[in-house]
Motif scaffolding. Structure first.
Motif, short mmCIF file in Angstrom:
data_model
loop_
_atom_site.label_atom_id
_atom_site.label_comp_id
_atom_site.label_asym_id
_atom_site.label_seq_id
_atom_site.Cartn_x
_atom_site.Cartn_y
_atom_site.Cartn_z
N LEU A 287 0.99 -1.32 -0.13
CA LEU A 287 0.08 -0.12 -0.10
C LEU A 287 0.90 1.43 0.13
O LEU A 287 0.64 2.42 -0.71
N VAL A 288 1.94 1.18 0.83
CA VAL A 288 2.85 2.46 0.90
C VAL A 288 3.39 2.48 -0.48
O VAL A 288 3.60 3.61 -1.17
N ILE A 289 4.01 1.60 -1.08
CA ILE A 289 4.69 1.52 -2.32
C ILE A 289 3.70 2.26 -3.42
O ILE A 289 4.39 3.05 -4.34
N LEU A 290 2.47 1.56 -3.43
CA LEU A 290 1.64 1.90 -4.40
C LEU A 290 1.27 3.56 -4.32
O LEU A 290 1.06 4.37 -5.29
N ARG A 291 0.92 3.84 -3.02
CA ARG A 291 0.82 5.35 -2.72
C ARG A 291 2.04 6.19 -3.20
O ARG A 291 1.92 7.34 -3.66
N ILE A 292 3.42 5.70 -3.25
CA ILE A 292 4.47 6.46 -3.57
C ILE A 292 4.43 6.67 -5.04
O ILE A 292 4.85 7.75 -5.49
N MET A 293 4.06 5.65 -5.66
CA MET A 293 4.18 5.39 -7.25
C MET A 293 3.00 6.22 -7.58
O MET A 293 3.09 6.78 -8.80
N GLY A 294 2.11 6.81 -6.89
CA GLY A 294 1.18 7.79 -7.39
C GLY A 294 -0.20 7.40 -7.78
O GLY A 294 -0.34 6.02 -7.92
N LYS A 295 -1.10 8.08 -8.10
CA LYS A 295 -2.40 7.51 -8.56
C LYS A 295 -2.74 7.57 -9.86
O LYS A 295 -2.65 8.44 -10.55
N ARG A 296 -3.15 6.22 -10.25
CA ARG A 296 -3.32 5.98 -11.43
C ARG A 296 -4.44 4.92 -11.83
O ARG A 296 -4.55 4.09 -11.11
N ASP B 299 4.47 -0.04 -15.52
CA ASP B 299 3.68 0.01 -14.11
C ASP B 299 3.28 -1.61 -14.37
O ASP B 299 3.14 -2.13 -12.93
N VAL B 300 2.94 -2.04 -15.30
CA VAL B 300 2.33 -3.47 -15.18
C VAL B 300 3.49 -4.52 -14.86
O VAL B 300 3.10 -5.23 -14.05
N VAL B 301 4.54 -4.28 -15.38
CA VAL B 301 5.63 -5.21 -15.06
C VAL B 301 6.07 -5.22 -13.54
O VAL B 301 6.15 -6.25 -12.93
N VAL B 302 6.16 -3.90 -13.22
CA VAL B 302 6.34 -3.79 -11.73
C VAL B 302 5.20 -4.58 -10.87
O VAL B 302 5.74 -5.21 -9.80
N PHE B 303 4.12 -4.28 -11.02
CA PHE B 303 3.11 -4.82 -10.24
C PHE B 303 3.29 -6.32 -10.38
O PHE B 303 2.78 -6.92 -9.32
N VAL B 304 3.28 -7.07 -11.59
CA VAL B 304 3.61 -8.37 -11.91
C VAL B 304 4.83 -8.91 -10.78
O VAL B 304 4.39 -10.10 -10.16
N ILE B 305 5.69 -8.33 -10.92
CA ILE B 305 6.94 -8.62 -10.20
C ILE B 305 6.70 -8.56 -8.84
O ILE B 305 7.04 -9.55 -8.02
N MET B 306 6.22 -7.49 -8.25
CA MET B 306 5.77 -7.29 -7.01
C MET B 306 4.73 -8.61 -6.32
O MET B 306 5.13 -8.76 -5.09
N ALA B 307 3.77 -8.88 -7.24
CA ALA B 307 3.00 -9.96 -6.85
C ALA B 307 3.69 -11.14 -6.58
O ALA B 307 3.49 -11.69 -5.58
N GLU B 308 4.60 -11.47 -7.54
CA GLU B 308 5.10 -12.68 -7.37
C GLU B 308 6.18 -12.71 -6.29
O GLU B 308 6.28 -13.68 -5.39
N VAL B 309 6.95 -11.68 -5.91
CA VAL B 309 7.79 -11.53 -4.66
C VAL B 309 7.01 -11.60 -3.55
O VAL B 309 7.56 -12.35 -2.55
N ALA B 310 5.80 -11.07 -3.56
CA ALA B 310 5.10 -11.17 -2.24
C ALA B 310 4.58 -12.53 -2.25
O ALA B 310 4.42 -13.07 -0.91
N ALA B 311 4.32 -13.25 -3.17
CA ALA B 311 3.80 -14.55 -3.06
C ALA B 311 5.02 -15.74 -2.61
O ALA B 311 4.56 -16.52 -1.68
N PHE B 312 6.08 -15.43 -3.14
CA PHE B 312 7.40 -16.16 -2.65
C PHE B 312 7.47 -15.89 -1.09
O PHE B 312 7.90 -16.90 -0.31
N ALA B 313 7.24 -14.53 -0.53
CA ALA B 313 7.46 -14.40 0.81
C ALA B 313 6.40 -15.38 1.70
O ALA B 313 6.75 -15.65 2.62
N LEU B 314 5.12 -15.39 1.34
CA LEU B 314 4.23 -16.40 2.11
C LEU B 314 4.26 -17.71 1.60
O LEU B 314 4.01 -18.16 2.62
N ASP B 315 4.76 -17.85 0.59
CA ASP B 315 5.09 -19.44 0.07
C ASP B 315 6.18 -20.08 1.05
O ASP B 315 6.28 -21.36 1.33
#
Length: 213
Positions: free
Chosen positions: A19-28, A37-53
């Motif tokens: 949430l903080v990162i997306l807030r810093i990235m700006g409103k779109r 933006d799309v590439v960043v979001f996809v990779i970020m989702a994968e990184v988050a999934a890795f941390a939880l898995d």
């Protein structure tokens, strides 16, 4: 139980961090996201999934890549703001799909955009026939901008951030020489001084960059 606690903590922590990162990235809006933006979001989702898995792995191994992605996005946004060429390379330009009721087949092929997609987006805007359309542009976001014959016609940037847009000049049947001469008559001798220029109602309208005002 220990793993469940770790996963629960990481879920809450990553939720807040993203949430903080997306807030810093700006409103779109989602439909206005650029390729980076799309590439960043996809990779970020994968990184988050890795941390939880992988609760046995250090959380820092996921935090660092996210912060690196944030830096990449901020740097790319800075260059996009400063450079029209960079924006064109990364996001592309709007593509003219319909001109005066005629579908531009070659432009559709270049964009891998088919008739079903076109007609669907026209229907979504309550356009029953391509012959009602004066101009239709396929935006870099994938949205279709449509102007009917009786609408206010689209305004094209002839100069953007000091750079002449030759493609837009060709669309309105004008040349760079015509543009430069017209600006000289208005007291502007260097297009690099112009932040934005358009041709509206048979008049050149422009705005100088802040340092030249």
């Amino acid at each position: 139980m220990n793993d469940l606690l770790i996963i629960s903590f990481r879920t809450v922590f990553l939720y807040i961090l993203i949430l903080v990162i997306l807030r810093i990235m700006g409103k779109r809006e989602v439909g206005e996201l650029g390729i980076i933006d799309v590439v960043v979001f996809v990779i970020m989702a994968e990184v988050a999934a890795f941390a939880l898995d992988s609760p046995d792995k250090k959380l820092m191994h996921s935090i660092v890549p996210m912060l690196v992605l944030l830096v990449i996005q901020l740097v790319s946004s800075y260059f996009s703001l400063k450079s029209k060429k960079f924006r064109d390379i990364v996001d592309g330009e709007p593509t003219l799909i319909i001109r005066h009721g005629i579908i531009l087949e070659q432009e559709m092929r270049k964009q891998r955009y088919n008739l079903d997609d076109l007609f669907q987006q026209l229907r979504e805007q309550q356009i029953g026939s391509v012959h009602e359309v004066s101009f239709a542009y396929l935006e870099p976001s994938g949205n279709l901008s449509v102007f009917k014959h009786d609408d206010v016609q689209p305004v094209l940037a002839l100069i953007s951030d000091g750079f002449i847009q030759s493609r837009h000049l060709a669309l309105i049947g004008k040349t760079e020489e015509w543009l430069v001469k017209g600006l000289q008559q208005l007291g502007v001798n260097d297009v690099k001084q112009i932040f934005y220029c358009s041709y509206e109602n048979n008049e050149l309208k422009f705005q100088l960059k802040d340092e030249y005002q």
